[in-house]
Scaffold this motif. Sequence first.
Motif, PDB file in Angstrom:
ATOM      1  N   LEU A  64       0.822  -1.207   0.000  1.00 45.01           N
ATOM      2  CA  LEU A  64       0.000   0.000   0.000  1.00 45.01           C
ATOM      3  C   LEU A  64       0.855   1.256   0.000  1.00 45.01           C
ATOM      4  O   LEU A  64       0.323   2.364   0.046  1.00 45.01           O
ATOM      5  CB  LEU A  64      -0.916   0.009   1.230  1.00 45.01           C
ATOM      6  CG  LEU A  64      -1.740  -1.250   1.488  1.00 45.01           C
ATOM      7  CD1 LEU A  64      -2.552  -1.094   2.770  1.00 45.01           C
ATOM      8  CD2 LEU A  64      -2.650  -1.558   0.322  1.00 45.01           C
ATOM      9  N   ALA A  65       2.173   1.116  -0.014  1.00 42.86           N
ATOM     10  CA  ALA A  65       3.076   2.257   0.083  1.00 42.86           C
ATOM     11  C   ALA A  65       3.084   3.053  -1.214  1.00 42.86           C
ATOM     12  O   ALA A  65       3.071   2.496  -2.309  1.00 42.86           O
ATOM     13  CB  ALA A  65       4.487   1.781   0.394  1.00 42.86           C
ATOM     14  N   ALA A  66       3.094   4.368  -1.064  1.00 40.46           N
ATOM     15  CA  ALA A  66       3.156   5.255  -2.228  1.00 40.46           C
ATOM     16  C   ALA A  66       3.571   6.647  -1.784  1.00 40.46           C
ATOM     17  O   ALA A  66       3.334   7.044  -0.645  1.00 40.46           O
ATOM     18  CB  ALA A  66       1.799   5.327  -2.929  1.00 40.46           C
ATOM     19  N   CYS A  99       5.080  11.943  -6.890  1.00 45.00           N
ATOM     20  CA  CYS A  99       4.091  10.864  -6.940  1.00 45.00           C
ATOM     21  C   CYS A  99       4.453   9.827  -7.991  1.00 45.00           C
ATOM     22  O   CYS A  99       4.240   8.626  -7.785  1.00 45.00           O
ATOM     23  CB  CYS A  99       2.699  11.431  -7.202  1.00 45.00           C
ATOM     24  SG  CYS A  99       2.062  12.416  -5.835  1.00 45.00           S
ATOM     25  N   MET A 100       5.009  10.270  -9.108  1.00 44.91           N
ATOM     26  CA  MET A 100       5.381   9.337 -10.166  1.00 44.91           C
ATOM     27  C   MET A 100       6.526   8.424  -9.736  1.00 44.91           C
ATOM     28  O   MET A 100       6.675   7.319 -10.255  1.00 44.91           O
ATOM     29  CB  MET A 100       5.750  10.083 -11.437  1.00 44.91           C
ATOM     30  CG  MET A 100       4.563  10.749 -12.092  1.00 44.91           C
ATOM     31  SD  MET A 100       5.100  11.820 -13.422  1.00 44.91           S
ATOM     32  CE  MET A 100       3.769  11.593 -14.572  1.00 44.91           C
ATOM     33  N   LEU A 101       7.314   8.857  -8.755  1.00 46.02           N
ATOM     34  CA  LEU A 101       8.412   8.028  -8.271  1.00 46.02           C
ATOM     35  C   LEU A 101       7.927   6.813  -7.501  1.00 46.02           C
ATOM     36  O   LEU A 101       8.713   5.927  -7.175  1.00 46.02           O
ATOM     37  CB  LEU A 101       9.373   8.852  -7.413  1.00 46.02           C
ATOM     38  CG  LEU A 101      10.239   9.850  -8.180  1.00 46.02           C
ATOM     39  CD1 LEU A 101      11.082  10.667  -7.218  1.00 46.02           C
ATOM     40  CD2 LEU A 101      11.109   9.154  -9.215  1.00 46.02           C
ATOM     41  N   ALA A 153      -2.090  -2.228  -4.276  1.00 51.11           N
ATOM     42  CA  ALA A 153      -3.216  -1.299  -4.350  1.00 51.11           C
ATOM     43  C   ALA A 153      -2.716   0.005  -4.945  1.00 51.11           C
ATOM     44  O   ALA A 153      -1.859   0.670  -4.374  1.00 51.11           O
ATOM     45  CB  ALA A 153      -3.810  -1.060  -2.965  1.00 51.11           C
ATOM     46  N   SER A 154      -3.255   0.361  -6.080  1.00 51.19           N
ATOM     47  CA  SER A 154      -2.874   1.605  -6.725  1.00 51.19           C
ATOM     48  C   SER A 154      -3.445   2.789  -5.970  1.00 51.19           C
ATOM     49  O   SER A 154      -4.552   2.748  -5.450  1.00 51.19           O
ATOM     50  CB  SER A 154      -3.417   1.615  -8.163  1.00 51.19           C
ATOM     51  OG  SER A 154      -3.228   2.889  -8.741  1.00 51.19           O
ATOM     52  N   SER A 155      -2.687   3.859  -5.944  1.00 48.93           N
ATOM     53  CA  SER A 155      -3.177   5.089  -5.338  1.00 48.93           C
ATOM     54  C   SER A 155      -3.758   6.027  -6.395  1.00 48.93           C
ATOM     55  O   SER A 155      -4.166   7.133  -6.095  1.00 48.93           O
ATOM     56  CB  SER A 155      -2.040   5.796  -4.591  1.00 48.93           C
ATOM     57  OG  SER A 155      -1.011   6.133  -5.505  1.00 48.93           O
ATOM     58  N   ALA A 156      -3.787   5.570  -7.643  1.00 46.42           N
ATOM     59  CA  ALA A 156      -4.251   6.419  -8.736  1.00 46.42           C
ATOM     60  C   ALA A 156      -5.764   6.350  -8.888  1.00 46.42           C
ATOM     61  O   ALA A 156      -6.385   5.321  -8.703  1.00 46.42           O
ATOM     62  CB  ALA A 156      -3.597   5.981 -10.045  1.00 46.42           C
ATOM     63  N   ALA A 210     -15.513   4.027 -14.840  1.00 45.10           N
ATOM     64  CA  ALA A 210     -14.074   3.759 -14.810  1.00 45.10           C
ATOM     65  C   ALA A 210     -13.521   3.396 -16.189  1.00 45.10           C
ATOM     66  O   ALA A 210     -12.311   3.353 -16.378  1.00 45.10           O
ATOM     67  CB  ALA A 210     -13.762   2.642 -13.826  1.00 45.10           C
ATOM     68  N   TYR A 211     -14.395   3.150 -17.159  1.00 37.08           N
ATOM     69  CA  TYR A 211     -13.934   2.816 -18.510  1.00 37.08           C
ATOM     70  C   TYR A 211     -14.630   3.707 -19.516  1.00 37.08           C
ATOM     71  O   TYR A 211     -15.842   3.873 -19.418  1.00 37.08           O
ATOM     72  CB  TYR A 211     -14.216   1.346 -18.840  1.00 37.08           C
ATOM     73  CG  TYR A 211     -13.694   0.963 -20.205  1.00 37.08           C
ATOM     74  CD1 TYR A 211     -12.362   0.625 -20.370  1.00 37.08           C
ATOM     75  CD2 TYR A 211     -14.511   0.993 -21.325  1.00 37.08           C
ATOM     76  CE1 TYR A 211     -11.880   0.304 -21.621  1.00 37.08           C
ATOM     77  CE2 TYR A 211     -14.020   0.679 -22.575  1.00 37.08           C
ATOM     78  CZ  TYR A 211     -12.710   0.332 -22.718  1.00 37.08           C
ATOM     79  OH  TYR A 211     -12.214   0.048 -23.951  1.00 37.08           O
ATOM     80  N   PRO A 212     -13.931   4.344 -20.456  1.00 40.48           N
ATOM     81  CA  PRO A 212     -12.480   4.280 -20.597  1.00 40.48           C
ATOM     82  C   PRO A 212     -11.791   5.122 -19.527  1.00 40.48           C
ATOM     83  O   PRO A 212     -12.228   6.216 -19.210  1.00 40.48           O
ATOM     84  CB  PRO A 212     -12.239   4.861 -21.981  1.00 40.48           C
ATOM     85  CG  PRO A 212     -13.374   5.814 -22.197  1.00 40.48           C
ATOM     86  CD  PRO A 212     -14.542   5.211 -21.465  1.00 40.48           C
ATOM     87  N   ALA A 213     -10.724   4.569 -18.984  1.00 36.55           N
ATOM     88  CA  ALA A 213      -9.987   5.248 -17.915  1.00 36.55           C
ATOM     89  C   ALA A 213      -9.175   6.404 -18.490  1.00 36.55           C
ATOM     90  O   ALA A 213      -8.638   6.316 -19.590  1.00 36.55           O
ATOM     91  CB  ALA A 213      -9.057   4.270 -17.219  1.00 36.55           C
ATOM     92  N   MET A 214      -9.144   7.466 -17.784  1.00 39.02           N
ATOM     93  CA  MET A 214      -8.274   8.608 -18.093  1.00 39.02           C
ATOM     94  C   MET A 214      -7.695   9.040 -16.759  1.00 39.02           C
ATOM     95  O   MET A 214      -8.051  10.073 -16.201  1.00 39.02           O
ATOM     96  CB  MET A 214      -9.071   9.738 -18.745  1.00 39.02           C
ATOM     97  CG  MET A 214      -9.619   9.385 -20.132  1.00 39.02           C
ATOM     98  SD  MET A 214     -10.634  10.697 -20.829  1.00 39.02           S
ATOM     99  CE  MET A 214      -9.437  11.948 -21.154  1.00 39.02           C
ATOM    100  N   ALA A 215      -6.818   8.197 -16.251  1.00 39.02           N
ATOM    101  CA  ALA A 215      -6.284   8.409 -14.890  1.00 39.02           C
ATOM    102  C   ALA A 215      -5.492   9.683 -14.776  1.00 39.02           C
ATOM    103  O   ALA A 215      -4.900  10.163 -15.751  1.00 39.02           O
ATOM    104  CB  ALA A 215      -5.415   7.217 -14.510  1.00 39.02           C
ATOM    105  N   GLU A 216      -5.470  10.228 -13.569  1.00 38.83           N
ATOM    106  CA  GLU A 216      -4.622  11.383 -13.247  1.00 38.83           C
ATOM    107  C   GLU A 216      -3.183  11.016 -13.561  1.00 38.83           C
ATOM    108  O   GLU A 216      -2.722   9.931 -13.203  1.00 38.83           O
ATOM    109  CB  GLU A 216      -4.799  11.708 -11.763  1.00 38.83           C
ATOM    110  CG  GLU A 216      -3.935  12.825 -11.262  1.00 38.83           C
ATOM    111  CD  GLU A 216      -4.301  14.174 -11.827  1.00 38.83           C
ATOM    112  OE1 GLU A 216      -3.390  14.978 -12.056  1.00 38.83           O
ATOM    113  OE2 GLU A 216      -5.502  14.435 -12.056  1.00 38.83           O
ATOM    114  N   ASP A 217      -2.444  11.903 -14.251  1.00 39.96           N
ATOM    115  CA  ASP A 217      -1.090  11.540 -14.672  1.00 39.96           C
ATOM    116  C   ASP A 217      -0.126  11.371 -13.506  1.00 39.96           C
ATOM    117  O   ASP A 217       0.877  10.710 -13.637  1.00 39.96           O
ATOM    118  CB  ASP A 217      -0.537  12.530 -15.698  1.00 39.96           C
ATOM    119  CG  ASP A 217      -0.433  13.953 -15.185  1.00 39.96           C
ATOM    120  OD1 ASP A 217      -0.856  14.222 -14.041  1.00 39.96           O
ATOM    121  OD2 ASP A 217       0.072  14.801 -15.935  1.00 39.96           O
ATOM    122  N   GLY A 218      -0.411  11.935 -12.342  1.00 42.08           N
ATOM    123  CA  GLY A 218       0.449  11.735 -11.165  1.00 42.08           C
ATOM    124  C   GLY A 218       0.336  10.342 -10.654  1.00 42.08           C
ATOM    125  O   GLY A 218       1.179   9.843  -9.968  1.00 42.08           O
TER     126      GLY A 218
END
Length: 152
Positions: free
Chosen positions: A78-80, A95-97, A120-123, A144-152
């Motif tokens: 769960l780390a991010a 965040c991208m790191l 578990a993704s934080s995105a 949730a589809y089509p996904a356009m997730a936050e780029d971070g």
Amino acid sequence: MNKKSGKIIVVTGAGGFIGGSLVAALRARGNEEIRAVDIKPEAEWYQKFEDVENLRLDLNLRENCEIAAEGAREIYNLAANMGGMGFIEKNKALCMLSVLINTHMLQAAMKHGVERYFYASSACVYNADEQRTFEAPSLKEEDAYPAMAEDG
């Protein structure tokens, strides 16, 4: 605690609200060998348990992922590097790191023969166009589809 049984359950991000709650639930189910890992000082953890192996490690570093995964049977990653949307908007590169944490933990899990790995993704996966309104209910599972997730 004797950690030689190979039955250790690792929770990364254990100092956070969700991670701490997961550790509490694992304890309540009778699991006796739990390793809780977070980068935060232990005084800042939401929940901390004395009967759990608590480690303060920076999981951006591969060698620390090795320490976290050693002897583990299960890992709940769960780390991010994250926070709320305000944090994400101002710290996108940080965040991208999180990809380092995810990659290094997965490699360490494979090296140490971990049987079960949960990530578990934080995105946020919801289409950005669907997030323009805050009228309840603003988001549904089918959005949730089509996904356009936050780029971070």
